[in-house]
Scaffold this motif. Structure first.
Motif, PDB file in Angstrom:
ATOM      1  N   ALA A  79       0.841  -1.198   0.000  1.00 12.21           N
ATOM      2  CA  ALA A  79       0.000   0.000   0.000  1.00 12.21           C
ATOM      3  C   ALA A  79       0.874   1.245   0.000  1.00 12.21           C
ATOM      4  O   ALA A  79       1.835   1.338   0.770  1.00 12.21           O
ATOM      5  CB  ALA A  79      -0.930   0.012   1.213  1.00 12.21           C
ATOM      6  N   LEU A  80       0.552   2.200  -0.862  1.00 12.54           N
ATOM      7  CA  LEU A  80       1.234   3.490  -0.867  1.00 12.54           C
ATOM      8  C   LEU A  80       0.513   4.422   0.104  1.00 12.54           C
ATOM      9  O   LEU A  80      -0.716   4.364   0.242  1.00 12.54           O
ATOM     10  CB  LEU A  80       1.249   4.106  -2.261  1.00 12.54           C
ATOM     11  N   SER A  81       1.281   5.268   0.763  1.00  9.40           N
ATOM     12  CA  SER A  81       0.699   6.179   1.749  1.00  9.40           C
ATOM     13  C   SER A  81       1.137   7.612   1.456  1.00  9.40           C
ATOM     14  O   SER A  81       2.037   7.854   0.652  1.00  9.40           O
ATOM     15  CB  SER A  81       1.134   5.796   3.164  1.00  9.40           C
ATOM     16  N   GLY A  82       0.527   8.551   2.168  1.00 12.23           N
ATOM     17  CA  GLY A  82       0.891   9.957   2.041  1.00 12.23           C
ATOM     18  C   GLY A  82       1.778  10.442   3.167  1.00 12.23           C
ATOM     19  O   GLY A  82       1.950  11.656   3.333  1.00 12.23           O
ATOM     20  N   ARG A 142       4.629   1.863   1.339  1.00 13.06           N
ATOM     21  CA  ARG A 142       5.632   2.659   0.631  1.00 13.06           C
ATOM     22  C   ARG A 142       5.232   4.130   0.663  1.00 13.06           C
ATOM     23  O   ARG A 142       4.059   4.448   0.528  1.00 13.06           O
ATOM     24  CB  ARG A 142       5.780   2.182  -0.813  1.00 13.06           C
ATOM     25  N   GLU A 143       6.203   5.016   0.794  1.00 14.11           N
ATOM     26  CA  GLU A 143       5.955   6.436   1.033  1.00 14.11           C
ATOM     27  C   GLU A 143       6.550   7.308  -0.069  1.00 14.11           C
ATOM     28  O   GLU A 143       7.693   7.761   0.033  1.00 14.11           O
ATOM     29  CB  GLU A 143       6.540   6.860   2.391  1.00 14.11           C
ATOM     30  N   PRO A 144       5.796   7.590  -1.144  1.00 16.60           N
ATOM     31  CA  PRO A 144       6.335   8.410  -2.242  1.00 16.60           C
ATOM     32  C   PRO A 144       6.760   9.811  -1.822  1.00 16.60           C
ATOM     33  O   PRO A 144       7.668  10.390  -2.422  1.00 16.60           O
ATOM     34  CB  PRO A 144       5.174   8.473  -3.239  1.00 16.60           C
ATOM     35  N   LEU A 145       6.128  10.379  -0.809  1.00 17.24           N
ATOM     36  CA  LEU A 145       6.433  11.749  -0.409  1.00 17.24           C
ATOM     37  C   LEU A 145       7.685  11.840   0.443  1.00 17.24           C
ATOM     38  O   LEU A 145       8.121  12.937   0.802  1.00 17.24           O
ATOM     39  CB  LEU A 145       5.237  12.357   0.339  1.00 17.24           C
ATOM     40  N   MET A 146       8.298  10.689   0.743  1.00 20.15           N
ATOM     41  CA  MET A 146       9.577  10.680   1.449  1.00 20.15           C
ATOM     42  C   MET A 146      10.734  10.292   0.537  1.00 20.15           C
ATOM     43  O   MET A 146      11.821   9.991   1.027  1.00 20.15           O
ATOM     44  CB  MET A 146       9.509   9.734   2.657  1.00 20.15           C
TER      45      MET A 146
END
Length: 632
Positions: A361-364, A511-515
């Motif tokens: 799961a991707l998170s913000g 997984r954290e795209p914003l990091m």
């Protein structure tokens, strides 16, 4: 996503106890239920639990180089591994798998410690190089993945993804660190590099540790840091275009998987932005999930539904009761040390829901720190303007006594509540932000501890955590300074810890795209006015996402993952609070003033004060003492 663990003799090649290693590995079964393996050689034992995500067929660990002289156990993802494989093959390396794990061993052979500069991702790994008799531990730049270690009294070093793996080994001394307890009650977590146990440490984010057998174990060293230079000159339209491009790339990299993939969708700006960009990168509807609450004040599921409808996602919503407090003991077991963020409860539930449908799961997460979104940032900058009007010495002399003498008046109209304002003006910038972030604030924290415990502290205060990082921030910009402090403390020790343990309890990879560190570095070069403009936080992100998200999502007040603690402690948990906080277990420590605890409880129950955060901190400390601490 996986769990790693190991035992390495730093002095020689004594035999490793296979039974101990198996116990350590099995203690983190939840992190990798698909497979589990160990590797033993003289003086070295590595264990791994696998949650299969990439190269399911051949990506088993521990994994070796061509001649078996280098072995690695790895937790996380190297998102740019596909571009590194041909580069390493050109250097003569032969790959036997298609996994990102194998990239690590070959990158180590070619580039040594500098291999870390080439990796883009979230990771914690341990590598043993037999030819060099070297152990190498490393953790990703933003501290998404955890790594704990301890040097035992006999010279063996143990490590693991979670503290429970070190405890399972059996030889770790379990005496508690008073300074860690001070940090917990001040901040709500034990700040890296400490753990609650004196002998154990967390490897800090963006650090590595290289140990050569037969030599003293050094302190970890940093291989990366973020610099808020704020020097990039760019127009708003250019910044919006570049941000969307970078976000798309970061999201695209994190969508690589051989298992079902989805995203958390809270209805906030960050997770909604991730979902919007995922939809543009996917040929099929994105799987999204949200948690709703049966209490309207805490429920933002309608905003998540707006985004789900716009992008026609496969959306799952689960409504949980606002009295979902049965997780207290579960959380104490998950976190292994005191941890007081009550949003761990809904985070646990949303991970539980997501795992029913996806494995990744991707998170913000990280959006507030990266883009400048917290309400406290705006308030801090307002205070900074007032503080700039007078020198610190004069402010301390005038406002310090006023802050002490003026009564606490939570019951009064807002214009009469001057105590907090006076106190803020008597502090320097770091003190002020530490006070903002404190869970049990001074002077209550001092009143809570007994003289005997204060003597053990020896004058130590958790503000030293903030001062240490502020000294490395290398910026005089007010917003940049507190963003940097948050990235080094709250983001790593609270947010990332919360998500990692809650997700791995359900064998879910988040997984954290914003990091993404390249995104973080780029944002740190932009002026603060693009992050916080007037009263609008995340200014650039919101402007950039206007074509992609409804204004009702972008510009509504920030809500967050809250739970009704104050009501719990006056209602359904009232007796449990009294039994735990005034019981024998807390009294036996000799650390807490019973009269202070009694006063906190009575003031809260009567409605005179809202002490929900201090009570929750004490309640979670008691839960830790029941489940993980040694008998006092």
């Amino acid at each position: 996503m996986c769990g790693i663990t190991g035992i390495v003799d730093t002095l020689g090649a004594r035999e490793i106890d296979a039974g101990q290693l198996e116990r350590m590995n099995n203690a983190q079964w939840h992190r990798g239920p698909d497979e589990g393996s160990i590797h033993l050689e003289p003086g070295v034992g590595f264990g791994h639990r696998r949650l299969s995500i990439i190269d399911i067929a051949t990506g088993q660990q521990p994994l070796f180089n061509e001649d078996g002289s280098v072995v690695v156990v790895f937790n996380g993802e190297i998102y740019n591994y596909q571009s590194l494989i041909p580069e390493l093959q050109a250097l003569g390396h032969v790959f036997h798998t298609k996994s990102d794990t194998e990239v690590i061993v070959h990158a180590w052979e070619s580039w040594g410690e500098d291999c870390l500069q080439r990796f883009r991702g979230m990771f914690a790994f341990a590598l043993w190089d037999r030819n060099r008799q070297t152990l190498f531990l490393a953790r990703d730049r933003m501290g998404v993945k955890p790594l704990h270690y301890a040097l035992l009294d006999d010279g063996r070093l143990v490590f693991g993804s979670e503290l429970k793996t070190l405890l399972a080994q059996g030889d770790l001394r379990r005496d508690l660190d008073p300074q860690a307890i001070e940090e917990y009650f001040a901040l709500g977590y034990v700040a890296e590099p400490r753990t609650i146990f004196k002998q154990a440490r967390k490897l800090p984010a963006g650090h590595c540790l290289l140990i050569r057998r037969g030599q003293p174990v050094p302190t970890p060293k940093p291989y990366w840091d973020v610099r808020f230079t704020l020097e990039q000159s760019i127009t708003l339209p250019e910044a919006e275009e570049e941000l969307v491009r970078r976000l798309r790339e970061s999201v695209r990299l994190r969508m690589i998987a051989e298992v079902p993939l989805g995203a958390f969708l809270s209805g906030g700006v960050d997770s909604s932005s991730v979902v919007a960009l995922m939809a543009g990168e996917s040929d099929t509807p994105v799987n999204t999930c949200s948690i709703g609450f049966d209490e309207p004040a805490y429920n933002e599921s309608a905003f998540a539904q707006l985004v789900a409808d716009r992008y026609r996602t496969n959306h799952r919503l689960e409504v949980v009761g606002s009295d979902d407090f049965d997780l207290i003991d579960t959380l104490a077991r998950l976190y292994d040390e005191p941890y007081n963020d009550s949003s761990a409860i809904p985070t646990y539930r949303v991970c539980q829901l997501a795992r029913k449908h996806v494995t990744v799961a991707l998170s913000g997460d990280g959006g507030d720190e990266t883009f400048g979104g917290y309400r406290r940032y705006r308030l801090h900058l307002m205070e900074e303007k007032a503080r700039a009007a007078l020198p610190l010495g004069l402010r301390r002399a005038v406002f310090g006594p006023l802050g002490r003498w003026y009564p606490k008046a939570d019951w009064a109209p807002r214009f009469l509540r001057a105590k907090t304002t006076f106190e803020a003006q008597a502090r320097d910038s770091v003190e002020a932000y530490f006070h903002t972030m404190s869970q049990v604030r001074e002077p209550l924290r001092s009143q809570l501890f007994t003289p005997a415990f204060k003597a053990e502290l020896g004058g130590y205060s958790a503000i030293e955590v903030f001062r240490r990082h502020a000294g490395k921030a290398d910026t005089d910009d007010a917003l940049a300074l507190i963003q940097y402090i948050d990235m080094k403390t709250y983001l790593v020790d609270d947010i990332n810890t919360k998500v990692d343990r809650a997700a791995m309890a359900h064998s879910l990879e988040v997984r954290e795209p914003l990091m993404d560190h390249e995104l973080v570095e780029w944002m740190a070069r932009l002026p603060s006015s693009l992050k916080l403009q007037g009263a609008e936080g995340k200014y650039l992100l919101k402007k950039a996402m206007e074509p992609h998200l409804p204004n009702d999502v972008l510009y509504r007040p920030k809500q967050g993952f809250a739970v009704p603690l104050a009501r719990w402690f006056r209602g359904p948990l009232r007796q449990r609070v009294r039994d735990a906080l005034l019981g024998e277990r807390m009294a036996a420590t000799g650390w807490f003033e019973r009269k202070t605890i009694q006063s906190i409880i009575e003031q809260h129950e009567s409605g005179a004060r809202d002490h929900s955060v201090p009570i929750w901190s004490l309640l979670m400390f008691d839960a830790f003492m029941r489940h993980a601490a040694p008998q006092q």
